[in-house]
Design a protein around this motif. Structure first.
Motif, PDB file in Angstrom:
ATOM      1  N   GLY A 174     -35.928   9.634 -32.865  1.00 55.36           N
ATOM      2  CA  GLY A 174     -36.976  10.618 -33.088  1.00 55.36           C
ATOM      3  C   GLY A 174     -36.617  11.969 -32.512  1.00 55.36           C
ATOM      4  O   GLY A 174     -35.513  12.186 -32.010  1.00 55.36           O
ATOM      5  N   HIS A 175     -37.585  12.881 -32.559  1.00 59.72           N
ATOM      6  CA  HIS A 175     -37.349  14.254 -32.135  1.00 59.72           C
ATOM      7  C   HIS A 175     -38.673  14.932 -31.858  1.00 59.72           C
ATOM      8  O   HIS A 175     -39.731  14.495 -32.328  1.00 59.72           O
ATOM      9  N   GLY A 176     -38.613  16.031 -31.122  1.00 62.20           N
ATOM     10  CA  GLY A 176     -39.792  16.858 -30.968  1.00 62.20           C
ATOM     11  C   GLY A 176     -40.130  17.536 -32.280  1.00 62.20           C
ATOM     12  O   GLY A 176     -39.273  17.721 -33.150  1.00 62.20           O
ATOM     13  N   VAL A 177     -41.396  17.904 -32.440  1.00 58.52           N
ATOM     14  CA  VAL A 177     -41.830  18.603 -33.651  1.00 58.52           C
ATOM     15  C   VAL A 177     -42.868  19.646 -33.250  1.00 58.52           C
ATOM     16  O   VAL A 177     -43.672  19.432 -32.339  1.00 58.52           O
ATOM     17  N   GLY A 178     -42.822  20.798 -33.906  1.00 50.37           N
ATOM     18  CA  GLY A 178     -43.751  21.881 -33.582  1.00 50.37           C
ATOM     19  C   GLY A 178     -43.548  23.030 -34.546  1.00 50.37           C
ATOM     20  O   GLY A 178     -43.707  22.890 -35.752  1.00 50.37           O
ATOM     21  N   ILE A 179     -43.173  24.198 -34.022  1.00 54.32           N
ATOM     22  CA  ILE A 179     -42.857  25.332 -34.883  1.00 54.32           C
ATOM     23  C   ILE A 179     -41.652  24.994 -35.755  1.00 54.32           C
ATOM     24  O   ILE A 179     -41.588  25.375 -36.916  1.00 54.32           O
ATOM     25  N   GLN A 180     -40.696  24.284 -35.182  1.00 55.55           N
ATOM     26  CA  GLN A 180     -39.566  23.764 -35.950  1.00 55.55           C
ATOM     27  C   GLN A 180     -39.795  22.297 -36.258  1.00 55.55           C
ATOM     28  O   GLN A 180     -40.487  21.594 -35.522  1.00 55.55           O
ATOM     29  N   LEU A 181     -39.178  21.845 -37.330  1.00 54.14           N
ATOM     30  CA  LEU A 181     -39.270  20.430 -37.673  1.00 54.14           C
ATOM     31  C   LEU A 181     -38.568  19.575 -36.629  1.00 54.14           C
ATOM     32  O   LEU A 181     -39.104  18.544 -36.207  1.00 54.14           O
ATOM     33  N   HIS A 182     -37.387  19.993 -36.223  1.00 54.86           N
ATOM     34  CA  HIS A 182     -36.616  19.251 -35.224  1.00 54.86           C
ATOM     35  C   HIS A 182     -36.493  20.099 -33.973  1.00 54.86           C
ATOM     36  O   HIS A 182     -35.754  21.086 -33.948  1.00 54.86           O
ATOM     37  N   GLU A 183     -37.234  19.734 -32.950  1.00 51.33           N
ATOM     38  CA  GLU A 183     -37.211  20.426 -31.671  1.00 51.33           C
ATOM     39  C   GLU A 183     -36.777  19.457 -30.579  1.00 51.33           C
ATOM     40  O   GLU A 183     -36.736  18.241 -30.776  1.00 51.33           O
ATOM     41  N   GLN A 184     -36.476  20.014 -29.424  1.00 51.08           N
ATOM     42  CA  GLN A 184     -36.244  19.178 -28.249  1.00 51.08           C
ATOM     43  C   GLN A 184     -37.574  18.528 -27.844  1.00 51.08           C
ATOM     44  O   GLN A 184     -38.625  19.114 -28.060  1.00 51.08           O
ATOM     45  N   PRO A 185     -37.518  17.316 -27.275  1.00 47.66           N
ATOM     46  CA  PRO A 185     -36.337  16.498 -27.007  1.00 47.66           C
ATOM     47  C   PRO A 185     -35.968  15.636 -28.217  1.00 47.66           C
ATOM     48  O   PRO A 185     -36.810  15.355 -29.075  1.00 47.66           O
ATOM     49  N   PHE A 186     -34.714  15.206 -28.276  1.00 46.07           N
ATOM     50  CA  PHE A 186     -34.256  14.294 -29.308  1.00 46.07           C
ATOM     51  C   PHE A 186     -34.166  12.899 -28.702  1.00 46.07           C
ATOM     52  O   PHE A 186     -33.440  12.685 -27.731  1.00 46.07           O
ATOM     53  N   ILE A 187     -34.927  11.969 -29.251  1.00 44.42           N
ATOM     54  CA  ILE A 187     -35.029  10.627 -28.677  1.00 44.42           C
ATOM     55  C   ILE A 187     -33.835   9.807 -29.163  1.00 44.42           C
ATOM     56  O   ILE A 187     -33.789   9.375 -30.310  1.00 44.42           O
ATOM     57  N   SER A 188     -32.879   9.620 -28.268  1.00 44.26           N
ATOM     58  CA  SER A 188     -31.623   8.969 -28.655  1.00 44.26           C
ATOM     59  C   SER A 188     -30.996   8.322 -27.424  1.00 44.26           C
ATOM     60  O   SER A 188     -31.463   8.523 -26.296  1.00 44.26           O
ATOM     61  N   PRO A 189     -29.908   7.570 -27.616  1.00 40.33           N
ATOM     62  CA  PRO A 189     -29.250   6.924 -26.462  1.00 40.33           C
ATOM     63  C   PRO A 189     -28.595   7.901 -25.502  1.00 40.33           C
ATOM     64  O   PRO A 189     -28.199   7.502 -24.405  1.00 40.33           O
ATOM     65  N   VAL A 190     -28.478   9.181 -25.891  1.00 41.42           N
ATOM     66  CA  VAL A 190     -27.806  10.144 -25.010  1.00 41.42           C
ATOM     67  C   VAL A 190     -28.746  11.219 -24.478  1.00 41.42           C
ATOM     68  O   VAL A 190     -28.310  12.135 -23.776  1.00 41.42           O
ATOM     69  N   CYS A 191     -30.034  11.136 -24.803  1.00 37.45           N
ATOM     70  CA  CYS A 191     -31.008  12.109 -24.298  1.00 37.45           C
ATOM     71  C   CYS A 191     -31.662  11.560 -23.033  1.00 37.45           C
ATOM     72  O   CYS A 191     -32.393  10.573 -23.082  1.00 37.45           O
ATOM     73  N   HIS A 192     -31.388  12.197 -21.904  1.00 39.40           N
ATOM     74  CA  HIS A 192     -31.901  11.723 -20.615  1.00 39.40           C
ATOM     75  C   HIS A 192     -33.114  12.527 -20.144  1.00 39.40           C
ATOM     76  O   HIS A 192     -33.466  12.473 -18.965  1.00 39.40           O
ATOM     77  N   ASP A 193     -33.759  13.243 -21.059  1.00 40.30           N
ATOM     78  CA  ASP A 193     -34.954  13.993 -20.701  1.00 40.30           C
ATOM     79  C   ASP A 193     -36.053  13.050 -20.221  1.00 40.30           C
ATOM     80  O   ASP A 193     -36.225  11.948 -20.763  1.00 40.30           O
ATOM     81  N   THR A 194     -36.795  13.507 -19.239  1.00 39.40           N
ATOM     82  CA  THR A 194     -38.005  12.809 -18.821  1.00 39.40           C
ATOM     83  C   THR A 194     -39.166  13.333 -19.660  1.00 39.40           C
ATOM     84  O   THR A 194     -39.459  14.525 -19.641  1.00 39.40           O
ATOM     85  N   LEU A 195     -39.793  12.451 -20.412  1.00 37.55           N
ATOM     86  CA  LEU A 195     -40.869  12.870 -21.295  1.00 37.55           C
ATOM     87  C   LEU A 195     -42.105  13.247 -20.481  1.00 37.55           C
ATOM     88  O   LEU A 195     -42.449  12.582 -19.503  1.00 37.55           O
ATOM     89  N   GLN A 196     -42.755  14.327 -20.895  1.00 29.85           N
ATOM     90  CA  GLN A 196     -43.898  14.851 -20.152  1.00 29.85           C
ATOM     91  C   GLN A 196     -45.161  14.819 -21.006  1.00 29.85           C
ATOM     92  O   GLN A 196     -45.101  14.743 -22.240  1.00 29.85           O
ATOM     93  N   THR A 197     -46.302  14.883 -20.327  1.00 29.69           N
ATOM     94  CA  THR A 197     -47.588  14.956 -21.017  1.00 29.69           C
ATOM     95  C   THR A 197     -47.591  16.133 -21.989  1.00 29.69           C
ATOM     96  O   THR A 197     -47.124  17.223 -21.658  1.00 29.69           O
ATOM     97  N   ASN A 198     -48.092  15.882 -23.193  1.00 26.51           N
ATOM     98  CA  ASN A 198     -48.223  16.877 -24.261  1.00 26.51           C
ATOM     99  C   ASN A 198     -46.905  17.243 -24.936  1.00 26.51           C
ATOM    100  O   ASN A 198     -46.841  18.239 -25.647  1.00 26.51           O
TER     101      ASN A 198
END
Length: 365
Positions: free
Chosen positions: A297-321
């Motif tokens: 998966g991926h973030g979505v907003g003003i752009q179709l594909h935004e950060q974060p990208f949900i993948s085996p190499v994305c180590h972002d900590t997901l936050q509220t909202n």
């Protein structure tokens, strides 16, 4: 209604990050970032965010639009025949006493940047590491409301269009009808060119609609979205035309379980890799392990594909909202594919669906 305070908050957060890098201004080249920071939705514009002010450089074609849309921007109308972009930027920098500058390197081509650099003698400039993009990960209440409106349009358009799915309709004809209905319902164009695949072509993750006609028993993948106030939705539903055979049902059920496993793991504070792994574990344990993809998966907003990208190499900590998609799929060349995708907003203790179209599988034809 979008209010000035929301833009002030965004700019305040951006300026904190500029200060942390000991810079006095950010050159904004991304039109998406300009919209996020100023509300400007036009073209041919460039922004300079200082620690006190925001400047928008454009030309006569867009000045009236900028006056109507922008919140607290100092507008500079550039005569493109008389003044280069670099000269216009330097004029603003000198007037504001700017000597230490960040610029959006990812959003400017080398030829245009070379022309700007010629005018930056004496200015210390450093490439920005996605300051605005990082801020855009977390959506405010107004942004989430726009995505929900866009998703509601997509939900309704799909419901209205499904009766058209009968043997003989082409991928292209169905896509056009779906897109027409979204715009009838108020969508500002398309979130992206709709993906529609029938039969073996449903195994193409980004299938461009063709003249292929639907046949009874075909797998169907439909991936589409609407736009409201510049914010996009993104949803995929998969079907079978008529009664599913055992193989088709197994594929669909596996994808649905993978999506649910990812959703069950989702909450603020979770690492993106863990959400990805939850879906992957289901898919890799199935007989379809060799026909899956790693991107979940991926973030979505003003752009179709935004950060974060949900993948085996994305180590972002997901936050509220954070608003993200969860979209596992199975794609078997020559046979067909299934993908189920929803937009969700991350909550402290889980998630909330933004897309709500039912996940039925068998279509009466």
């Amino acid at each position: 209604m979008l209010i000035k305070a929301e833009f002030e908050q965004r700019l305040s957060e951006l300026r904190k990050r500029m200060l942390s890098e000991d810079r006095q201004a950010l050159l904004v080249f991304s039109l998406d970032n300009l919209r996020y920071l100023t509300n400007y939705s036009g073209e041919a514009a460039y922004g300079i965010v200082t620690l006190e002010k925001v400047f928008l450089i454009t030309d006569y074609r867009f000045m009236e639009q900028a006056k109507e849309e922008c919140f607290d921007c100092h507008l500079k109308c550039r005569d493109r025949d008389q003044q280069s972009l670099g000269q216009a930027i330097r004029q603003v920098l000198d007037a504001q006493g700017i000597t230490r500058l960040l610029f959006e390197a990812a959003h400017i081509n080398t030829q245009v940047w070379a022309g700007i650099v010629q005018e930056l003698n004496g200015i210390i400039y450093t490439a920005s590491a996605g300051l605005a993009e990082d801020l855009r990960k977390t959506k405010d209440e107004w942004e989430i409301a726009q995505i929900r409106k866009a998703a509601a349009i997509a939900d309704q358009a799909l419901q209205d269009s499904l009766p058209l799915i009968k043997p003989g309709i082409s991928e292209r004809a169905f896509a056009l009808e779906l897109e027409y209905r979204m715009q009838q319902l108020g969508s500002e164009g398309l979130s992206f060119p709709s993906i529609v695949g029938f039969g073996p072509r449903s195994a193409l993750p980004h299938c461009i609609p063709s003249s292929r006609a639907l046949a009874e028993g075909n797998l169907i993948v439909i991936d589409f979205g609407a736009v409201i106030n510049g914010y996009r939705s993104d949803m995929t539903r998969s079907f079978v035309a008529g009664k599913a055979n055992a193989q088709q049902r197994n594929i669909f059920d596996t994808v649905q379980r993978a999506q649910q496993a990812a959703l069950d793991s989702l909450h603020a504070g979770q690492i993106a890799t863990a959400v990805s792994a939850a879906a992957s574990n289901v898919l890799q344990a199935s007989e379809f392990a060799s026909h899956t993809s790693t991107g979940l998966g991926h973030g979505v907003g003003i752009q179709l594909h935004e950060q974060p990208f949900i993948s085996p190499v994305c180590h972002d900590t997901l936050q509220t909202n954070y608003v993200i998609t969860i979209e596992p799929g199975i794609y078997i060349p020559g046979y067909g594919g299934v993908r189920i995708e929803d937009d969700v907003v991350v909550l402290a203790d889980g998630y909330s669906f933004i897309s709500h179209a039912p996940k039925l599988f068998e279509l009466e034809i």
